[in-house]
Each structure stands twice: as structure tokens, then as C-alpha cells.
Design an enzyme around this catalytic site. Sequence first.
Site, PDB file in Angstrom:
ATOM      1  CB  SER A 134      -1.001  -0.397   1.024  1.00 51.18           C
ATOM      2  OG  SER A 134      -1.334   1.365   1.112  1.00 51.18           O
ATOM      3  CE1 TYR A 148       0.076   4.955  -5.581  1.00 50.58           C
ATOM      4  CE2 TYR A 148       0.380   6.823  -3.351  1.00 50.58           C
ATOM      5  CZ  TYR A 148       0.804   5.920  -4.672  1.00 50.58           C
ATOM      6  OH  TYR A 148       1.599   4.291  -4.048  1.00 50.58           O
ATOM      7  CE  LYS A 152      -0.071   2.093  -3.798  1.00 48.86           C
ATOM      8  NZ  LYS A 152       0.098   1.157  -3.701  1.00 48.86           N
TER       9      LYS A 152
HETATM   10  N1  LIG Z   1       8.940   4.779  -3.465  1.00 44.58           N
HETATM   11  C1  LIG Z   1       7.787   4.806  -2.052  1.00 44.58           C
HETATM   12  O1  LIG Z   1       8.121   5.375  -1.260  1.00 44.58           O
HETATM   13  C2  LIG Z   1       6.503   4.047  -2.217  1.00 44.58           C
HETATM   14  C3  LIG Z   1       5.938   5.201  -1.328  1.00 44.58           C
HETATM   15  C4  LIG Z   1       4.203   4.742  -1.513  1.00 44.58           C
HETATM   16  C5  LIG Z   1       4.103   3.372  -2.291  1.00 44.58           C
HETATM   17  N2  LIG Z   1       4.723   2.631  -3.049  1.00 44.58           N
HETATM   18  C6  LIG Z   1       4.335   1.814  -3.578  1.00 44.58           C
HETATM   19  O2  LIG Z   1       5.067   0.634  -3.332  1.00 44.58           O
HETATM   20  C7  LIG Z   1       4.833   0.658  -5.158  1.00 44.58           C
HETATM   21  C8  LIG Z   1       6.611   0.174  -5.824  1.00 44.58           C
HETATM   22  O3  LIG Z   1       6.546   0.951  -6.477  1.00 44.58           O
HETATM   23  P1  LIG Z   1       7.867   1.949  -6.644  1.00 44.58           P
HETATM   24  O4  LIG Z   1       8.346   2.947  -5.538  1.00 44.58           O
HETATM   25  O5  LIG Z   1       8.818   0.467  -6.486  1.00 44.58           O
HETATM   26  O6  LIG Z   1       8.141   2.586  -7.888  1.00 44.58           O
HETATM   27  P2  LIG Z   1       8.341   2.153  -9.084  1.00 44.58           P
HETATM   28  O7  LIG Z   1      10.239   1.922  -9.613  1.00 44.58           O
HETATM   29  O8  LIG Z   1       7.782   2.588  -9.565  1.00 44.58           O
HETATM   30  O9  LIG Z   1       7.408   0.758  -8.843  1.00 44.58           O
HETATM   31  C9  LIG Z   1       6.367   0.310  -9.724  1.00 44.58           C
HETATM   32  C10 LIG Z   1       6.561  -1.013 -10.442  1.00 44.58           C
HETATM   33  O10 LIG Z   1       4.908  -1.185 -11.095  1.00 44.58           O
HETATM   34  C11 LIG Z   1       5.039  -1.872 -12.234  1.00 44.58           C
HETATM   35  N3  LIG Z   1       3.626  -1.634 -12.712  1.00 44.58           N
HETATM   36  C12 LIG Z   1       3.163   0.089 -13.059  1.00 44.58           C
HETATM   37  N4  LIG Z   1       1.512  -0.035 -13.386  1.00 44.58           N
HETATM   38  C13 LIG Z   1       1.852  -1.567 -13.656  1.00 44.58           C
HETATM   39  C14 LIG Z   1       0.481  -2.859 -13.657  1.00 44.58           C
HETATM   40  N5  LIG Z   1      -0.614  -1.767 -14.497  1.00 44.58           N
HETATM   41  N6  LIG Z   1       1.101  -3.802 -14.324  1.00 44.58           N
HETATM   42  C15 LIG Z   1       1.839  -4.842 -13.741  1.00 44.58           C
HETATM   43  N7  LIG Z   1       3.386  -3.887 -13.137  1.00 44.58           N
HETATM   44  C16 LIG Z   1       2.816  -2.866 -12.751  1.00 44.58           C
HETATM   45  C17 LIG Z   1       5.867  -0.849 -12.629  1.00 44.58           C
HETATM   46  O11 LIG Z   1       6.337  -1.612 -14.262  1.00 44.58           O
HETATM   47  P3  LIG Z   1       6.311  -0.929 -14.857  1.00 44.58           P
HETATM   48  O12 LIG Z   1       8.363  -0.913 -15.876  1.00 44.58           O
HETATM   49  O13 LIG Z   1       6.247  -1.907 -16.386  1.00 44.58           O
HETATM   50  O14 LIG Z   1       6.329   0.821 -15.801  1.00 44.58           O
HETATM   51  C18 LIG Z   1       6.866  -0.893 -11.512  1.00 44.58           C
HETATM   52  O15 LIG Z   1       8.055  -2.172 -12.209  1.00 44.58           O
HETATM   53  C19 LIG Z   1       4.106   0.794  -6.017  1.00 44.58           C
HETATM   54  O16 LIG Z   1       2.876   0.167  -5.150  1.00 44.58           O
HETATM   55  C20 LIG Z   1       3.565   2.167  -4.915  1.00 44.58           C
HETATM   56  O17 LIG Z   1       2.342   2.905  -5.184  1.00 44.58           O
HETATM   57  C21 LIG Z   1       6.098   3.988  -3.108  1.00 44.58           C
END
Ligand SMILES: NC(=O)c1ccc[n+]([C@@H]2O[C@H](COP(=O)([O-])OP(=O)(O)OC[C@H]3O[C@@H](n4cnc5c(N)ncnc54)[C@H](OP(=O)(O)O)[C@@H]3O)[C@@H](O)[C@H]2O)c1
Length: 273
Positions: A134, A148, A152
Site C-alpha cells: 500500500s 492514487y 491505496k
Molecule cells: N517509493 C516509495 O516511497 C513508495 C511510497 C508509497 C508507496 N509505494 C508503492 O510501492 C510500490 C512499488 O513502487 P516503487 O516505489 O518501487 O516504484 P517504481 O520503481 O515505479 O515501481 C513500480 C512498479 O510497478 C509496475 N507497474 C505499474 N503498473 C503496473 C501494472 N498495471 N501491471 C504490472 N506492473 C505495473 C512498474 O512496471 P513498469 O516498468 O511496467 O511501469 C514498476 O515495476 C507501488 O505499489 C507504490 O505505490 C512506494
Amino acid sequence: MARRWLVTGCSSGLGQALAAAAAEAGDEVVATARKPAALEDLRRRHGGRILPLALDVRDAEQCRNAVAAAVDRLGGLDVLVNNAGNGVFGTVEEVGDEELRDQLETLVVGPWRLARLVLPVLRAQGSGHVLNVSSLSGRMSFPGLAAYVTGKHALEGMTQALAAEAAPFGIRVAALEPAGYATRYGTSLTDAADRSALYRDATEPMREQLRGMAQLPTVSRPEDFARDVLRIVAADTPLPVRIPVGAGSLDSIAAAVHAGAEELAAVRGLLDG
Ligand SMILES: NC(=O)c1ccc[n+]([C@@H]2O[C@H](COP(=O)([O-])OP(=O)(O)OC[C@H]3O[C@@H](n4cnc5c(N)ncnc54)[C@H](OP(=O)(O)O)[C@@H]3O)[C@@H](O)[C@H]2O)c1
């Protein structure tokens, strides 16, 4: 004990780091991405412990195929991590129906469907984890991130129901609430097609903060997330259903819980008077 994982969204960020850490720990990981070419580096570095698969979580058939292939190739599954996520940036007035549907397909419908597909496998084993990634935005809300945040919050509602439903079968369920990790999340946000100058002052500071998130001095590393998830899965104590992880997540949520208590007190003052 070696575990068998299915992790979505492994092309970058938290998913990629988690897949790598689980493989390094000796586990087997079905690592999925919309474009499997993005998994080549993971596969090269971790050999047979990483099984790359194509999966866009909005696609029901790809979800069915991914779970079937994972069970077939690994002989079962122990941990589903619904990690894939992205965001559309815009206010309630700016985000259109299609943009909202698409956001909820990725953040809610896809994870729900994957959980539904994996549950019979875990139930038959009498063990396993479903971890839904989340966000701080699963507990708090921010102007400009309405779609978003809605996704979540919905994911957390589903997670809490599922945790109670699955517990009698020995299945552990939690929502992880990341904040402040250095990934491309902040820069991968897409703008709603109908952005209006009316809302610029209210939303642009948040937009800028998200764009620069990966450069903040307080940022956490995706490898820290991966280490924490491995600890969570290995824990033999009862799991909290919602687990803040990453720079400032727990403190921000504690402040929000405190503010919520004050809000309730104000409601008493308003309605009891
Ligand atoms: N970074 C943070 O501090 C943070 C904070 C709050 C929540 N989150 C959550 O953590 C999770 C991972 O995010 P991240 O920070 O690692 O960002 P990220 O590097 O942008 O990774 C997101 C991943 O999700 C994939 N994705 C997006 N839409 C998709 C779909 N419809 N089907 C399959 N894959 C899909 C992307 O693939 P593509 O390469 O194909 O786009 C990418 O591999 C997400 O759920 C995000 O909301 C992260």
C-alpha cells in the site's frame, strides 16, 4: 526454509530489490513485469532462482497464467507480494472516469484478483503470506493524489477483511505502508489529461515534492524495504495488519492517528452539545 514467491512490478524499485533479496536468501521467485525484458538483469544475476514472467496486473488472463505458471514451475507458492503500482496526478475534478478506472484496476482490482487466485493454493498448504504494498497514502490523503489515495485506501480495506478471512486457514496477510524510498515512483506519475490552472497553487508543491522524492536526504533504499519484508515473512509472532515501512512512514502515520483522535473529540463537541 526456502520460500516460493510471486512478486509483481519487478522491473524497478521495491519489487526489483525484493526479488533480488529473496533470491539471494536462497528462495525461488517468480518475478513479473509488464515488459519481461526489464527482468533480464535480475535473471542474469540470480540464475535459476528468478523466473521472469510477463504480467500487467490489469489483465485477467495474464494474472491467471502467471499464478498457474508459478504453481506449476515452483510446485506451489508461499508468498504473494502485490507490489505493482503507479499513480495518476490530478484533483477529483481533473481525473476523468477512464483515468480513475485505470488507476483502480492497477491498485485494487489486479491485487484482489491475484489474491483470489493464490488463496486456494495457500489454503491447501495451510500456510503462506499475502502482502499488499500500500502506501502512507493508504492512511493519509493528499491534494492532487486523489485517485492514487483512493486506490491505496481501498487496498487497505480489502487487506483488513482478507486478514480476518484467511487467518483460520493459516494464511498471514498484511498491508505494507511504504514512504520515502528512492525509486522512480515520484517521476513515473502521469498527469491527468485535464489539468486545470485553477488547482495549480494547491497541488504543485506536492507534485514537486514527489518529483524530487528520490533525491531527499531522508530517503530510504529499496534494499532496506527488501530486508524488512524478508523479516516480516520470517516472523513467527502475529503480524500487524498494517505495517509502515521506510523513512518517516511510522511517525507520519502516528501523527495522523493522533490528529484523527482529536477530530473525533471535535465531533463529540459538535454533536453532543
Ligand atoms: N517509493 C516509495 O516511497 C513508495 C511510497 C508509497 C508507496 N509505494 C508503492 O510501492 C510500490 C512499488 O513502487 P516503487 O516505489 O518501487 O516504484 P517504481 O520503481 O515505479 O515501481 C513500480 C512498479 O510497478 C509496475 N507497474 C505499474 N503498473 C503496473 C501494472 N498495471 N501491471 C504490472 N506492473 C505495473 C512498474 O512496471 P513498469 O516498468 O511496467 O511501469 C514498476 O515495476 C507501488 O505499489 C507504490 O505505490 C512506494
